[in-house]
Write a protein that holds these residues in place. Structure first.
Motif, PDB file in Angstrom:
ATOM      1  N   ASP A 224     -24.778 -77.467 -54.300  1.00  0.00           N
ATOM      2  CA  ASP A 224     -23.392 -76.963 -55.346  1.00  0.00           C
ATOM      3  C   ASP A 224     -22.522 -77.630 -54.630  1.00  0.00           C
ATOM      4  O   ASP A 224     -22.679 -78.599 -53.527  1.00  0.00           O
ATOM      5  N   GLN A 225     -21.341 -76.648 -54.236  1.00  0.00           N
ATOM      6  CA  GLN A 225     -20.257 -77.483 -53.361  1.00  0.00           C
ATOM      7  C   GLN A 225     -20.719 -77.850 -51.497  1.00  0.00           C
ATOM      8  O   GLN A 225     -19.143 -77.843 -50.732  1.00  0.00           O
ATOM      9  N   ASN A 226     -21.172 -77.084 -51.827  1.00  0.00           N
ATOM     10  CA  ASN A 226     -21.567 -76.378 -49.935  1.00  0.00           C
ATOM     11  C   ASN A 226     -22.186 -77.828 -49.715  1.00  0.00           C
ATOM     12  O   ASN A 226     -22.833 -78.051 -48.599  1.00  0.00           O
ATOM     13  N   TYR A 227     -23.015 -78.822 -50.479  1.00  0.00           N
ATOM     14  CA  TYR A 227     -23.959 -79.572 -50.074  1.00  0.00           C
ATOM     15  C   TYR A 227     -22.747 -81.105 -50.065  1.00  0.00           C
ATOM     16  O   TYR A 227     -22.062 -81.491 -50.750  1.00  0.00           O
ATOM     17  N   ASN A 249     -19.029 -83.587 -63.292  1.00  0.00           N
ATOM     18  CA  ASN A 249     -19.098 -83.275 -64.475  1.00  0.00           C
ATOM     19  C   ASN A 249     -20.346 -82.238 -64.842  1.00  0.00           C
ATOM     20  O   ASN A 249     -19.971 -81.068 -65.766  1.00  0.00           O
ATOM     21  N   ALA A 250     -21.188 -82.192 -64.220  1.00  0.00           N
ATOM     22  CA  ALA A 250     -22.330 -80.752 -64.749  1.00  0.00           C
ATOM     23  C   ALA A 250     -22.611 -80.119 -63.247  1.00  0.00           C
ATOM     24  O   ALA A 250     -23.271 -78.731 -63.504  1.00  0.00           O
ATOM     25  N   ILE A 251     -21.486 -80.049 -62.036  1.00  0.00           N
ATOM     26  CA  ILE A 251     -22.158 -80.053 -61.570  1.00  0.00           C
ATOM     27  C   ILE A 251     -21.136 -79.148 -60.817  1.00  0.00           C
ATOM     28  O   ILE A 251     -20.276 -80.486 -60.059  1.00  0.00           O
ATOM     29  N   GLU A 252     -20.541 -77.712 -60.430  1.00  0.00           N
ATOM     30  CA  GLU A 252     -18.581 -77.224 -60.815  1.00  0.00           C
ATOM     31  C   GLU A 252     -18.648 -77.801 -59.499  1.00  0.00           C
ATOM     32  O   GLU A 252     -19.973 -76.933 -58.352  1.00  0.00           O
ATOM     33  N   GLY A 253     -17.545 -78.342 -59.007  1.00  0.00           N
ATOM     34  CA  GLY A 253     -17.024 -78.154 -57.049  1.00  0.00           C
ATOM     35  C   GLY A 253     -17.456 -79.318 -56.528  1.00  0.00           C
ATOM     36  O   GLY A 253     -17.381 -79.604 -55.415  1.00  0.00           O
TER      37      GLY A 253
END
Length: 284
Positions: A224-227, A249-253
């Motif tokens: 996610d956005q933390n990665y 486009n597939a993983i938000e953020g």
């Protein structure tokens, strides 16, 4: 305890880059037509790409044993008694073993942490170790955090040219010939579960299907956005950008960083390779 933090050029960075951060680095060797060069010092990524286009035979190996010994001897003279190392993973190279042997010969303490990969996660781990030590964290806390980062990481490679894997012994000549004929795209990865060795995840017929498979895997891993998510390529910048956009486009953020694949890996994957590396870094 006076600790010297040491890595190698598998990070994709030069000795000068790491020296500015108080970290020591040793160059992996890239052999071209029988001549050995220091990665990131006497041979750079553009040189390796030129060699790949020219179809010049190349090999990789660990840093020169004499250079490892010389560095550690100098560090001991400067009052260091401990080497803390995060080199390229033991599944791909014997660098860790060589560093430990050199340290033991000099009666220095050696602490090595396997990154189970290389490139950006390797760089992040050695930098995290140095920062945590400077913050006054215990060695147990540092090792625990580095192992957590390594466990969160997966490096997934989409190889366009199977001939390099054949030459490196990763595929039999027959498998490489059939793969080229049938346009099969092997999906490879390296992580803690594979013990730092390259393993086959799946085989598909098109690059689009391969990329969709990787995106599905990233989601299943909880990315996610933390990665930190890296898209690396071997002289395929446009394809890498499109790949990165698909992931975003597939993983938000999620944010994507684009790099050239480090030479120590691209020598074995060949031109056109696309790689994704995803891991969860330390949050202070």
């Amino acid at each position: 305890m006076k600790i010297a933090f040491v890595t190698d050029s598998g990070t994709g960075r030069s000795k000068a880059y790491w020296a500015e951060k108080g970290i020591y680095s040793l160059p992996l060797q890239i052999e071209v037509n029988g001549h050995s060069f220091d990665e990131e010092e006497t041979i750079a990524i553009p040189d390796v790409l030129d060699n790949l286009h020219a179809k010049l035979p190349m090999k990789t190996s660990l840093p020169k044993l004499g250079e490892i010994e010389d560095l550690f001897e100098q560090l001991k003279k400067e009052g260091y008694d401990t080497i803390f190392a995060v080199p390229i993973c033991t599944g791909l190279s014997s660098t860790m073993n060589a560093m430990e042997m050199a340290a033991r010969m000099l009666e220095m303490e050696f602490i090595g942490v396997d990154c189970y990969s290389t490139a950006v996660v390797q760089a992040d781990m050695i930098l995290t170790a140095k920062k945590m030590w400077d913050e006054g964290k215990t060695m147990e806390e540092i090792i625990r955090e580095l192992n957590r980062i390594a466990a969160s990481c997966d490096t997934i490679l989409l190889v366009d040219d199977l001939n390099h894997l054949k030459k490196g012994g990763r595929l039999t000549p027959m498998a490489a010939a059939l793969g080229g004929l049938l346009k099969i795209k092997p999906i490879l990865h390296v992580n803690m579960e594979t013990e730092g060795r390259i393993d086959v995840l799946d085989k598909v017929r098109t690059m689009n299907r391969a990329q969709d498979y990787v995106i599905s895997r990233l989601k299943n891993l909880g990315v996610d956005q933390n990665y930190t998510v890296i898209v690396a390529h071997v002289d395929a910048a446009e394809a890498a950008q499109k790949y990165g956009e698909k992931i975003k486009n597939a993983i938000e953020g999620v944010k994507i960083r684009y790099i050239d694949l480090v030479s120590a890996v691209s020598v074995h994957t060949g031109l056109g390779c696309l790689a994704v590396q995803a891991f969860r870094p330390r949050f202070s």
